[in-house]
Motif scaffolding. Structure first.
Motif, PDB file in Angstrom:
ATOM      1  N   HIS A   1       0.824  -1.184   0.053  1.00 53.57           N
ATOM      2  CA  HIS A   1      -0.100  -0.002  -0.114  1.00 53.57           C
ATOM      3  C   HIS A   1       0.804   1.147   0.058  1.00 53.57           C
ATOM      4  O   HIS A   1       0.743   2.154  -0.536  1.00 53.57           O
TER       5      HIS A   1
ATOM      6  N   HIS B   1       1.113   4.371  -2.694  1.00 52.66           N
ATOM      7  CA  HIS B   1       1.180   5.755  -2.609  1.00 52.66           C
ATOM      8  C   HIS B   1       2.468   6.539  -3.324  1.00 52.66           C
ATOM      9  O   HIS B   1       2.142   7.512  -3.768  1.00 52.66           O
TER      10      HIS B   1
ATOM     11  N   ASP C   1      -6.361   7.093   0.261  1.00 47.88           N
ATOM     12  CA  ASP C   1      -6.573   5.684  -0.192  1.00 47.88           C
ATOM     13  C   ASP C   1      -7.592   5.566  -1.600  1.00 47.88           C
ATOM     14  O   ASP C   1      -8.773   6.077  -1.540  1.00 47.88           O
TER      15      ASP C   1
ATOM     16  N   MET D   1      -4.279   3.966  -7.327  1.00 46.19           N
ATOM     17  CA  MET D   1      -2.808   3.843  -7.289  1.00 46.19           C
ATOM     18  C   MET D   1      -2.403   2.355  -6.812  1.00 46.19           C
ATOM     19  O   MET D   1      -1.198   2.122  -7.387  1.00 46.19           O
TER      20      MET D   1
END
Ligand code: KG4
Ligand code: ZN
Length: 356
Positions: free
Chosen positions: A115, A119, A309, A313
Motif C-alpha cells: 500500500h 502511494h 486511499d 494507485m
C-alpha cells in the motif's frame, strides 16, 4: 497494459482500472471509492471488525462498477493487483483473496502490492515523475520521508517515532469534540482561529535527522484545552489554528532535513512529491510548495482524491511491477506490517535467484 487494482487496507473499499502504455504513461479508466466513514463515525475511529465486514459486503459491487465504467471484462485485463498490506489484516485478506480468485479463474497474473509503494508511485501515474524523487507520505497511519529511486527501490530517510501526522489531527479533533475523520475538520476550524494564541511545542525541530514526533504536541494541546475549559467556539478555533501551525512548522523543518539528506546521498531530486490524506491540507501544501522552491525542485501534489486511499494507485503500482515482470504467486500472504525497505531486499533476493 490494463490492470485492475483493489484497495481494502483501511476504511475505504476501492477498485479501479488503469492503463499503462509502453512509454510508461498512465491513464485512469475508472476509479471507484466507497468510504466507510458512516460505519465508523459513531466510534470516533476505524473499528477493524466492522471494516472487514463492510469490505466483504461492498467489494464485489465496487469491482463490478469499476469494470463497467472502464468498459472492460476480466479477460481483457493484463493483471489483477490488490493491496496485500500493510493495514488492518481482516480487510487486507478480503481484498487479496478476491484478487486471487479473479486471477485464478481468468488465468491472469496476480500482483500483491504494498500500500505504501502505491502511494509512493502515484506521482508517476499523475505526472510521469522520473526517479529519483523525494516523497513525503503523510496519512492516518504513516509519516515518512522516502527516497524513491526506482520501482521497488525505496529508502526511508525519516519517520515518526510515535503518532502518525494524520493520527495527530484525528486525536486533536476527537479531543475538541469535532468528530471523525478529524483532519479536514481541524483545518476548517483553523481558518477561523488565531494561530499565535497558544505556544505549542515544535517537537524534533532543529535535529539533523529527518524524524518526526507528535505525541508531545498532542499532550500539550490537551493540557491547554483543560487549562481554559470550558471551551468556547473561538477557543476551539484558536487551538486548531495553533496546532496546525505547529504541525506545519515541524513539517517544514523535518522535510528540509530530509531533503538535505537526500541531496547528500543521491544528488538533486527530480521533485518533492506529496502523498497521503494529510497532503490535502492547504496549509501543509503551502509549506511543501515553499520547500520545493527553496530546494530548487518541483512540487508534485496529486489531486486530493489520488492522495487519499484509492484503487487507482494500487492498479498503477501493479502495472509498474507487471511491466518489470514482478508478479506474485497465488500463495502471496496478506500482511498487517510491511515496511517499504523490505521490498528492495526481497527484489534483490529474487534477482539473485533468477541468475543462479
Ligand atoms: O491517506 P489516507 O486517506 O488514509 C490512510 O491513513 O492511509 O489519510 C487519512 C488521514 C486521516 O488521518 C485524516 O484526518 C487526514 O488524512 N486528513 C487530513 C486532511 N484530510 C485528510 N489531515 C489534515 N488536513 C486535511 N485537510
Ligand atoms: Zn494510505
Amino acid at each position: 497494459m490494463i490492470v485492475l487494482g483493489i484497495e481494502t487496507t483501511c476504511d475505504e473499499t476501492a477498485a479501479a482500472v488503469v492503463e499503462r502504455d509502453e512509454d510508461g504513461r498512465g491513464r485512469i479508466l475508472s476509479n471507484i471509492v466507497l468510504s466507510q466513514v458512516k460505519e465508523h463515525a459513531a466510534f470516533g475511529g476505524v473499528v477493524p471488525e466492522i471494516a472487514a465486514r463492510a469490505h466483504v459486503e461492498a467489494l464485489d459491487h465496487v469491482i463490478g462498477r469499476a469494470m463497467r465504467e472502464a468498459g472492460k471484462h476480466f479477460y481483457g485485463l493484463d493483471g489483477i493487483a490488490a493491496a496485500a498490506g500493510p493495514g488492518l489484516i481482516g480487510g487486507v485478506i478480503v481484498g487479496l483473496t478476491t484478487a486471487k480468485a479473479i486471477a485464478l479463474v481468468n488465468r491472469k497474473p496476480l500482483i500483491a502490492v504494498n500500500h505504501l509503494e502505491a502511494h509512493a508511485l502515484t506521482a508517476r501515474l499523475t505526472d510521469a515523475t522520473p526517479f529519483p524523487y523525494c516523497l513525503f507520505l503523510a496519512s492516518g497511519g504513516h509519516t515518512q520521508i522516502l527516497a524513491v529511486r526506482g520501482v521497488g527501490d525505496y529508502v526511508r530517510l525519516g519517520t515518526t517515532v510515535d503518532d502518525a501526522i494524520g493520527e495527530a489531527f484525528d486525536k486533536t479533533a476527537k479531543l475538541l469534540g469535532l468528530g471523525y475523520p478529524g483532519g479536514p475538520l481541524v483545518e476548517q476550524e483553523a481558518t477561523k482561529g488565531n494561530a499565535a494564541r497558544f505556544a505549542l511545542p515544535r517537537p524534533m525541530m532543529g535535529r539533523s535527522d529527518a524524524d518526526f514526533s507528535f505525541s508531545g504536541l498532542k499532550t500539550a494541546l490537551r493540557l491547554e484545552a483543560e487549562r481554559i475549559a470550558p471551551l468556547t467556539n473561538q477557543d476551539v478555533a484558536d487551538l486548531c489554528a495553533s496546532f496546525q501551525q505547529a504541525v506545519a512548522e515541524v513539517v517544514a523543518d523535518r522535510l528540509r532535513a530530509g531533503l538535505r539528506i537526500f541531496r547528500t546521498r543521491y544528488g538533486a531530486p527530480t521533485a518533492l512529491v506529496a502523498a497521503g490524506g494529510v497532503a490535502a491540507n492547504q496549509t501543509i501544501r503551502r509549506v511543501l510548495q515553499h520547500l520545493a522552491t527553496e530546494a530548487g525542485t518541483a512540487l508534485v501534489a496529486p489531486p486530493a482524491e489520488l492522495c487519499t486511499d484509492n484503487g487507482a494507485m494500487i492498479a498503477w503500482a501493479g502495472a509498474e511491477r507487471l511491466a518489470l515482470g514482478l508478479t506474485d504467486s497465488l500463495d502471496a500472504a496478506p500482511r498487517a506490517r510491511w515496511p517499504l525497505d523490505e521490498i528492495a531486499a526481497a527484489q534483490a533476493l529474487r534477482k539473485t535467484a533468477a541468475f543462479k
